[in-house]
Scaffold this motif. Structure first.
Motif, PDB file in Angstrom:
ATOM      1  N   ALA B  20      20.738  17.410   2.053  1.00  0.00           N
ATOM      2  CA  ALA B  20      20.579  16.246   1.182  1.00  0.00           C
ATOM      3  C   ALA B  20      21.902  15.500   1.040  1.00  0.00           C
ATOM      4  O   ALA B  20      21.932  14.268   0.979  1.00  0.00           O
ATOM      5  CB  ALA B  20      20.067  16.685  -0.187  1.00  0.00           C
ATOM      6  N   ALA B  21      23.009  16.257   1.013  1.00  0.00           N
ATOM      7  CA  ALA B  21      24.327  15.630   0.909  1.00  0.00           C
ATOM      8  C   ALA B  21      24.604  14.750   2.121  1.00  0.00           C
ATOM      9  O   ALA B  21      25.120  13.639   2.003  1.00  0.00           O
ATOM     10  CB  ALA B  21      25.406  16.704   0.777  1.00  0.00           C
ATOM     11  N   ALA B  24      22.490  11.664   1.828  1.00  0.00           N
ATOM     12  CA  ALA B  24      23.059  10.766   0.812  1.00  0.00           C
ATOM     13  C   ALA B  24      24.269  10.028   1.367  1.00  0.00           C
ATOM     14  O   ALA B  24      24.421   8.819   1.167  1.00  0.00           O
ATOM     15  CB  ALA B  24      23.459  11.566  -0.430  1.00  0.00           C
ATOM     16  N   THR B  25      25.116  10.747   2.096  1.00  0.00           N
ATOM     17  CA  THR B  25      26.292  10.122   2.704  1.00  0.00           C
ATOM     18  C   THR B  25      25.873   9.007   3.662  1.00  0.00           C
ATOM     19  O   THR B  25      26.397   7.898   3.618  1.00  0.00           O
ATOM     20  CB  THR B  25      27.119  11.175   3.460  1.00  0.00           C
ATOM     21  N   LEU B  27      23.134   7.317   3.706  1.00  0.00           N
ATOM     22  CA  LEU B  27      22.558   6.179   2.979  1.00  0.00           C
ATOM     23  C   LEU B  27      23.659   5.301   2.390  1.00  0.00           C
ATOM     24  O   LEU B  27      23.621   4.073   2.506  1.00  0.00           O
ATOM     25  CB  LEU B  27      21.635   6.674   1.864  1.00  0.00           C
ATOM     26  N   LEU B  28      24.661   5.959   1.773  1.00  0.00           N
ATOM     27  CA  LEU B  28      25.749   5.190   1.170  1.00  0.00           C
ATOM     28  C   LEU B  28      26.521   4.404   2.225  1.00  0.00           C
ATOM     29  O   LEU B  28      26.858   3.238   2.034  1.00  0.00           O
ATOM     30  CB  LEU B  28      26.694   6.126   0.408  1.00  0.00           C
ATOM     31  N   THR B 330      33.214  10.427   1.571  1.00  0.00           N
ATOM     32  CA  THR B 330      31.941  10.484   0.846  1.00  0.00           C
ATOM     33  C   THR B 330      31.280  11.836   1.033  1.00  0.00           C
ATOM     34  O   THR B 330      30.736  12.416   0.090  1.00  0.00           O
ATOM     35  CB  THR B 330      30.994   9.372   1.343  1.00  0.00           C
ATOM     36  N   SER B 331      31.337  12.352   2.262  1.00  0.00           N
ATOM     37  CA  SER B 331      30.666  13.630   2.500  1.00  0.00           C
ATOM     38  C   SER B 331      31.357  14.750   1.722  1.00  0.00           C
ATOM     39  O   SER B 331      30.704  15.696   1.282  1.00  0.00           O
ATOM     40  CB  SER B 331      30.594  13.954   3.993  1.00  0.00           C
ATOM     41  N   THR B 334      29.839  14.303  -1.852  1.00  0.00           N
ATOM     42  CA  THR B 334      28.418  14.671  -1.931  1.00  0.00           C
ATOM     43  C   THR B 334      28.257  16.176  -1.704  1.00  0.00           C
ATOM     44  O   THR B 334      27.400  16.810  -2.310  1.00  0.00           O
ATOM     45  CB  THR B 334      27.563  13.906  -0.908  1.00  0.00           C
ATOM     46  N   ALA B 338      26.456  18.979  -3.917  1.00  0.00           N
ATOM     47  CA  ALA B 338      25.354  19.760  -3.342  1.00  0.00           C
ATOM     48  C   ALA B 338      25.562  21.250  -3.561  1.00  0.00           C
ATOM     49  O   ALA B 338      24.635  21.977  -3.940  1.00  0.00           O
ATOM     50  CB  ALA B 338      25.224  19.456  -1.846  1.00  0.00           C
TER      51      ALA B 338
END
Lengths: 313, 349
Positions: B20-21, B24-25, B27-28, B330-331, B334, B338
């Motif tokens: 999911a992380a 999310a990364t 997507l951002l 970002t990762s 996130t 997570a």
């Protein structure tokens, strides 16, 4: 001019106050965060964001003060990110801080390249100009040093007064200090530690960003990569050096700036016998030395770096 | 809101949240790609192709991963014991300095002896560099985060001084660079005519050795105990300060190997751009690997792939290559969230 005479020239002290100004903003910002119990290692990146946001606002036609405001808001936004991760979620303040610095810095560079893809030399803006205070600026050396600065420098000194007043003379300040010393006592008063800490980090980060903006809008008039150059980390050292007190931290920032301004002038008169890198190293080495000197009697906020969970002891 | 510990997470949960992380990364980062006026899917495709789409791309990714494995291990070892070494960048450069000081002809030795000597010397220098902040931490209570960060700037200026002074290559046309190391000091290429070098294999071996140290030895156990609860560790008789010293020596030595390997395996000489922030990126690599030494190999390759891929992508699409740094930062954020969510449940009231 010999190495000693420099210390008595007005131009030297004008430079000292100018160099100190961004450090004063950012040190006050970091101090607020740490007094509430949160170490904010995002400072280096947040200063970078502030430097860019302020400069870019003016570059795209905004007013100088609008630039300062935008910088503060951008800093506050990254402060909110830092606060959300470290306060309610209680994640490692070290890791999150470094993460915020990396994110803020890379987003700034990305945005810079995006909006100015073709530029080779950084574009200039019409920056803050010195504003001599009538009367006071005529006092020899001291008056000239303090009262022929740009409006942002005056704001920096005003910030110190304001931070001191809020921290020591208002209920909010008491809550902030208590959140960093004894959070359960704050909670016992019915005040949310989470709220206080998050607020402190957001406000502190806004100040850091204004410190960054000082560089692009007052000290210089353009933005370039790596321009913060460790100033954020030096401010963290200054907070320790100042024993987490605004007044002492201010003195630390000015001492540091004096040393920095002095090494630049020494470099000019040394005639290249000593490699210039030795002079450039001095500010960083001095910061480490200062930390060692004060470490033994440092009374840091008791709850610094300790996440708080309601109802947990 | 409050955090409640969950029962031991199942394998599915352990994998689900990091996944999911990553999503999310992506997507951002997609938002930034859209802001740059490009299509996220095509940009991600170009990054993936640039990182692993050909033999050349793959080898380039592994080459870039090599220093990141070393710095990632350095950070993983230190952070495990809660020794906040943010100075891997400085230790890397010191490793590079030692490599060119001893590797440019000072030691007339055959390759099989010279290379281990250079490695040992580089490690010793990096270890000593981190020992300073570790001693300041344990003896004087000086926070090592700030000292290691400040040392990065000092060491880089020191290297600059050397490169314009005693280490300056007289044939370098005035550039601040050192002489090339002698042939005996160079790590062989793994494939003839390609850039991937023996340093990659050494990095893998280092990861395995560090894994054995952390999982199978008394020192590894003590390091974890100190990181988990220093007071408790002291109470059960673990010499906390001594363990921190040993951790510092190991961590600094590992980071210095990155500098050795870049000089001896790839660049041949020392310049001021030996490292593209590998010391700082090592922090991300270590965190993505959840501080697991073997995981560091995978996360270093992943992070290297993003950088190599983004370089290739930015040449094709008009998206600045700094997107890679944004993605990596970002990762990191996130991923720490997570990991938290695999262990705790958030209760809103």
């Amino acid at each position: 001019m010999d190495a000693f005479e420099i210390l008595f020239t007005a131009s030297f002290w004008v430079a000292v106050i100018r160099i100190a100004s961004p450090l004063i903003f950012a040190t006050m910002g970091e101090l607020i965060c740490e007094r509430a119990g949160v170490l904010n290692l995002g400072i280096e990146g947040i200063m970078t964001v502030g430097a860019f946001a302020g400069w870019f606002t003016v570059y795209s036609g905004g007013d100088l003060w609008a630039g300062v405001l935008v910088a503060a808001l951008a800093g506050a936004l990254f402060g909110l990110l830092h606060a959300t991760l470290t306060v309610p979620l209680g994640l490692s303040q070290h890791v999150v801080g470094i993460g915020v610095t990396l994110l803020a810095t890379s987003l700034t560079y990305f945005t810079y390249r995006l909006v100015l893809p073709e530029v080779t030399s950084p574009p200039k803006i019409e920056s803050f100009q010195p504003l001599a205070i009538p009367g006071l600026s005529n006092i020899p050396v001291l008056g000239e040093a303090l009262f022929t600065q740009t409006p942002l420098t005056y704001l920096a000194f005003l910030t110190v007064v304001l931070v001191t007043w809020v921290l020591y003379r208002t209920p909010v300040g008491l809550a902030v200090r208590a959140a960093g010393e004894n959070p359960s006592a704050v909670e016992a008063q019915g005040i949310s530690v989470t709220g206080i800490r998050m607020g402190a980090v957001v406000v502190g980060s806004a100040l850091m960003a204004v410190g960054g903006a000082f560089l692009t809008m007052s000290a210089f008039n353009s933005f370039f990569f790596q321009m913060i150059n460790g100033r954020g980390w030096i401010c963290i050292a200054l907070v320790v050096f100042g024993s987490w007190r605004p007044g002492k931290a201010l003195v630390g920032a000015i001492l540091f700036a004096a040393f920095d301004a002095y090494q630049i002038r020494l470099q000019q008169i040394s005639g290249g016998i000593v490699p210039y890198q030795v002079f450039l190293m001095m500010p960083y080495a001095l910061s480490i030395l200062a930390l060692i000197l004060v470490a033994r009697r440092a009374s840091y906020p008791k709850a610094l770096m300790i996440p708080y969970q309601k109802g947990e002891r | 809101m409050r955090l409640e510990p969950k029962p031991a997470p199942t394998l599915a949960v352990t994998l689900l949240f990091p996944l999911a992380a990553v999503v999310a990364t992506l997507l951002l980062v997609s938002l930034l790609v859209l802001a740059a006026g490009a299509s996220p899917l095509s940009v991600f495709y170009l990054v993936a192709r640039g990182a692993a789409g050909s033999q050349f791309a793959l080898l380039e990714t592994l080459t870039r991963a090599t220093p990141l494995i070393f710095t990632g291990l350095a950070v993983a070892v230190a952070f495990r014991a809660k020794l906040w070494n943010i100075g891997a960048e400085a230790q890397l450069y010191i490793g590079g300095v030692v490599t060119v000081v001893l590797g440019t002809g000072a030691l007339p030795l055959p390759s099989v002896i010279l290379i281990p000597v250079l490695m040992a010397a580089a490690m010793a220098a990096g270890a000593l560099l981190l020992l300073g902040p570790a001693v300041l931490k344990t003896r004087f209570g000086v926070d090592e985060v700030v000292t290691t960060l400040l040392l990065n700037f000092i060491v880089l200026l020191f290297v600059s001084m050397l490169l314009e002074g005693v280490l300056k290559d007289p044939m370098g046309l005035g550039w601040p660079q050192s002489q090339k190391v002698v042939a005996e000091a160079q790590l062989p290429r793994l494939i003839q005519g390609k850039r991937l070098h023996l340093g990659f294999v050494i990095a893998i071996i280092a990861a395995i050795v560090v894994w054995i140290i952390t999982k199978k030895t008394k020192l590894g156990y003590e390091m974890r105990a100190v990181g988990h609860n220093p007071e408790g560790a002291r109470f059960v008789g673990i010499p906390v300060n001594l363990v921190l010293m040993k951790t510092a020596l190991l961590s600094g030595g590992l980071a210095a190997l990155a500098g050795f390997s870049e000089v001896s395996g790839l660049k041949g000489n020392l310049t001021l751009d030996l490292s593209a922030g590998y010391g700082y990126t090592g922090i991300v690599v270590a965190m993505l690997a959840m501080l697991n030494p073997l995981g560091v190999i995978a996360s270093a390759i992943f992070v290297a792939g993003i950088f190599v891929g983004a370089d290739a992508m930015s040449r094709a699409a008009k998206v600045p290559s700094y997107i890679a740094d944004v993605m990596v930062a970002t990762s990191l954020l996130t991923m720490v969230v997570a990991i938290l969510l695999t262990r705790y449940r958030i209760r809103w009231r």
